[in-house]
Enzyme design. Structure first.
Site, PDB file in Angstrom:
ATOM      1  N   SER A 195       0.840  -1.210   0.000  1.00 24.63           N
ATOM      2  CA  SER A 195       0.000   0.000   0.000  1.00 24.63           C
ATOM      3  C   SER A 195       0.865   1.246   0.000  1.00 24.63           C
ATOM      4  O   SER A 195       1.940   1.270   0.619  1.00 24.63           O
ATOM      5  CB  SER A 195      -0.887   0.008   1.240  1.00 24.63           C
ATOM      6  OG  SER A 195      -1.612   1.220   1.297  1.00 24.63           O
TER       7      SER A 195
ATOM      8  N   TYR B 178      -3.072  -1.425   9.868  1.00 22.50           N
ATOM      9  CA  TYR B 178      -3.036  -1.605   8.408  1.00 22.50           C
ATOM     10  C   TYR B 178      -1.659  -1.194   7.868  1.00 22.50           C
ATOM     11  O   TYR B 178      -1.033  -1.925   7.097  1.00 22.50           O
ATOM     12  CB  TYR B 178      -4.142  -0.756   7.776  1.00 22.50           C
ATOM     13  CG  TYR B 178      -4.236  -0.895   6.278  1.00 22.50           C
ATOM     14  CD1 TYR B 178      -4.886  -1.982   5.700  1.00 22.50           C
ATOM     15  CD2 TYR B 178      -3.670   0.066   5.436  1.00 22.50           C
ATOM     16  CE1 TYR B 178      -4.966  -2.108   4.320  1.00 22.50           C
ATOM     17  CE2 TYR B 178      -3.747  -0.051   4.063  1.00 22.50           C
ATOM     18  CZ  TYR B 178      -4.396  -1.138   3.505  1.00 22.50           C
ATOM     19  OH  TYR B 178      -4.475  -1.271   2.139  1.00 22.50           O
TER      20      TYR B 178
HETATM   21  N1  LIG Z   1      -8.491   0.432  -2.519  1.00 21.66           N
HETATM   22  C1  LIG Z   1      -7.434   1.090  -2.101  1.00 21.66           C
HETATM   23  O1  LIG Z   1      -7.423   2.345  -2.053  1.00 21.66           O
HETATM   24  C2  LIG Z   1      -6.177   0.333  -1.688  1.00 21.66           C
HETATM   25  C3  LIG Z   1      -5.026   1.092  -1.430  1.00 21.66           C
HETATM   26  C4  LIG Z   1      -3.858   0.421  -1.070  1.00 21.66           C
HETATM   27  C5  LIG Z   1      -3.841  -0.951  -0.970  1.00 21.66           C
HETATM   28  N2  LIG Z   1      -4.989  -1.661  -1.212  1.00 21.66           N
HETATM   29  C6  LIG Z   1      -4.901  -3.125  -1.093  1.00 21.66           C
HETATM   30  O2  LIG Z   1      -5.389  -3.729  -2.265  1.00 21.66           O
HETATM   31  C7  LIG Z   1      -5.833  -5.050  -1.963  1.00 21.66           C
HETATM   32  C8  LIG Z   1      -7.205  -5.258  -2.575  1.00 21.66           C
HETATM   33  O3  LIG Z   1      -8.119  -4.381  -1.935  1.00 21.66           O
HETATM   34  P1  LIG Z   1      -9.323  -3.682  -2.709  1.00 21.66           P
HETATM   35  O4  LIG Z   1      -9.166  -2.236  -2.584  1.00 21.66           O
HETATM   36  O5  LIG Z   1      -9.458  -4.307  -4.042  1.00 21.66           O
HETATM   37  O6  LIG Z   1     -10.559  -4.037  -1.767  1.00 21.66           O
HETATM   38  P2  LIG Z   1     -11.568  -5.269  -1.801  1.00 21.66           P
HETATM   39  O7  LIG Z   1     -12.309  -5.233  -0.528  1.00 21.66           O
HETATM   40  O8  LIG Z   1     -12.348  -5.223  -3.075  1.00 21.66           O
HETATM   41  O9  LIG Z   1     -10.598  -6.521  -1.877  1.00 21.66           O
HETATM   42  C9  LIG Z   1     -10.101  -7.195  -0.750  1.00 21.66           C
HETATM   43  C10 LIG Z   1     -10.407  -8.659  -0.981  1.00 21.66           C
HETATM   44  O10 LIG Z   1      -9.766  -9.461   0.005  1.00 21.66           O
HETATM   45  C11 LIG Z   1     -10.668 -10.492   0.353  1.00 21.66           C
HETATM   46  N3  LIG Z   1     -10.328 -11.022   1.684  1.00 21.66           N
HETATM   47  C12 LIG Z   1     -10.393 -10.385   2.875  1.00 21.66           C
HETATM   48  N4  LIG Z   1     -10.031 -11.203   3.874  1.00 21.66           N
HETATM   49  C13 LIG Z   1      -9.731 -12.400   3.292  1.00 21.66           C
HETATM   50  C14 LIG Z   1      -9.317 -13.671   3.782  1.00 21.66           C
HETATM   51  N5  LIG Z   1      -9.134 -13.885   5.103  1.00 21.66           N
HETATM   52  N6  LIG Z   1      -9.108 -14.677   2.893  1.00 21.66           N
HETATM   53  C15 LIG Z   1      -9.301 -14.471   1.562  1.00 21.66           C
HETATM   54  N7  LIG Z   1      -9.708 -13.303   1.040  1.00 21.66           N
HETATM   55  C16 LIG Z   1      -9.927 -12.288   1.896  1.00 21.66           C
HETATM   56  C17 LIG Z   1     -12.039  -9.832   0.331  1.00 21.66           C
HETATM   57  O11 LIG Z   1     -13.083 -10.777   0.250  1.00 21.66           O
HETATM   58  C18 LIG Z   1     -11.915  -8.949  -0.890  1.00 21.66           C
HETATM   59  O12 LIG Z   1     -12.290  -9.619  -2.058  1.00 21.66           O
HETATM   60  C19 LIG Z   1      -5.809  -5.173  -0.448  1.00 21.66           C
HETATM   61  O13 LIG Z   1      -4.655  -5.885  -0.058  1.00 21.66           O
HETATM   62  C20 LIG Z   1      -5.737  -3.733   0.011  1.00 21.66           C
HETATM   63  O14 LIG Z   1      -5.126  -3.600   1.264  1.00 21.66           O
HETATM   64  C21 LIG Z   1      -6.156  -1.056  -1.578  1.00 21.66           C
END
Ligand SMILES: NC(=O)c1ccc[n+]([C@@H]2O[C@H](COP(=O)([O-])OP(=O)(O)OC[C@H]3O[C@@H](n4cnc5c(N)ncnc54)[C@H](O)[C@@H]3O)[C@@H](O)[C@H]2O)c1
Length: 250
Positions: free
Chosen positions: A144, A157
């Site tokens: 992130s 986080y």
């Molecule tokens: N959206 C943002 O602004 C952002 C910024 C930086 C990093 N991220 C990172 O990107 C990645 C994807 O996040 P996103 O934004 O697409 O959100 P999202 O909520 O769409 O995706 C997260 C996914 O992880 C899955 N998940 C959660 N716990 C789990 C577990 N125990 N086992 C299996 N799957 C599990 C959820 O079901 C979900 O599909 C994450 O690692 C998040 O930290 C997102």
């Protein structure tokens, strides 16, 4: 477009957001892809959306914090597609924003279990297959921009994602001789359900820290990931794949 024809990858958190975009792009570029995650319906939707793409998909509901489920996801992938070329350990948990003084131990444990231990389990299970195949491979994990530019109120986080960044750096060195490349995906503030759940206010608070003042689209990250997974990037390792609208620049 990158060429992933004949390659096989596992993408966790593939039922939504960034993981879904990565899985779809990889399948479009020719890879066979297993999507693992908690939401079976969402995983099926991702696989259904691949129907017109060059690569095939398989949904395997998996909790990445459970070693048995992670091992079954990797074994099931090899059984179905005959090999494995890498993993995108992308599943992530978020936490309500709170000060460090008031933070719950349960929140800390949950976020570290998914974001750091879950990544470790997925990478290690994949690595065992890659080493056995002896043909190199690609390990990716989603970190992130917050791990580089922390935001107040997000300590568990931020710490968990900082751990991911360091894990990937160290692994890149440890696995260099085996030609197993290790890179970290670094999303900026990205348009996914995780961000939208907090409503427009939450998204606009995130944008306060973004010089371009715009959300990143998951597909932008997916295009870069597809390149990193391909044979066009044989020496890309130990790198941060940043798409963050300037959030970590300067
Ligand atoms: N959206 C943002 O602004 C952002 C910024 C930086 C990093 N991220 C990172 O990107 C990645 C994807 O996040 P996103 O934004 O697409 O959100 P999202 O909520 O769409 O995706 C997260 C996914 O992880 C899955 N998940 C959660 N716990 C789990 C577990 N125990 N086992 C299996 N799957 C599990 C959820 O079901 C979900 O599909 C994450 O690692 C998040 O930290 C997102």
């Amino acid at each position: 477009m990158s060429d992933l024809t004949g390659k096989v990858f596992v993408v966790t958190g593939g039922e939504s957001g960034i993981g879904q975009a990565i899985a779809l792009r990889a399948a479009r570029d020719g890879a066979n892809v297993t999507v693992g995650g908690l939401n079976a319906e969402g995983l099926d939707e991702t696989v259904a959306a691949m129907s017109n793409y060059a690569g095939d998909g398989m949904a395997l509901p998996t909790d990445v914090t459970d070693p048995d489920q992670v091992n079954a996801m990797i074994a099931g992938t090899v059984e179905k597609f005959g090999r494995l070329d890498g993993v995108v350990a992308n599943a992530g948990a978020f936490v309500k924003q709170t000060s460090f003084a008031e933070m719950d131990l349960d929140d800390w444990n949950r976020v570290v279990a998914v974001n750091l231990t879950g990544v470790f389990l997925c990478l290690q299970a994949t690595l065992k297959v890659l080493l056995k195949q002896g043909e190199g491979g690609s390990l990716l994990a989603t970190g992130s921009s917050t791990a580089i530019r922390p935001i107040p109120g997000m300590i568990p986080y931020t710490a968990s994602k900082g751990g991911v960044h360091q894990l990937m750096r160290a692994l890149a060195i440890e696995l260099a001789e085996d030609k197993i490349r290790c890179n970290t995906i670094v999303p900026g503030v990205t348009r996914t359900q995780a961000l939208m759940v907090g409503g427009p206010e939450y998204a606009s608070r995130g944008l306060k820290y973004v010089p371009m003042d715009e959300l990143v689209e998951p597909e932008e990250l997916a295009a870069l990931v597809s390149f990193a997974l391909s044979d066009e990037a044989p020496h890309m390792t130990g790198t941060l794949l940043k798409v963050d609208a300037g959030r970590t620049s300067g």
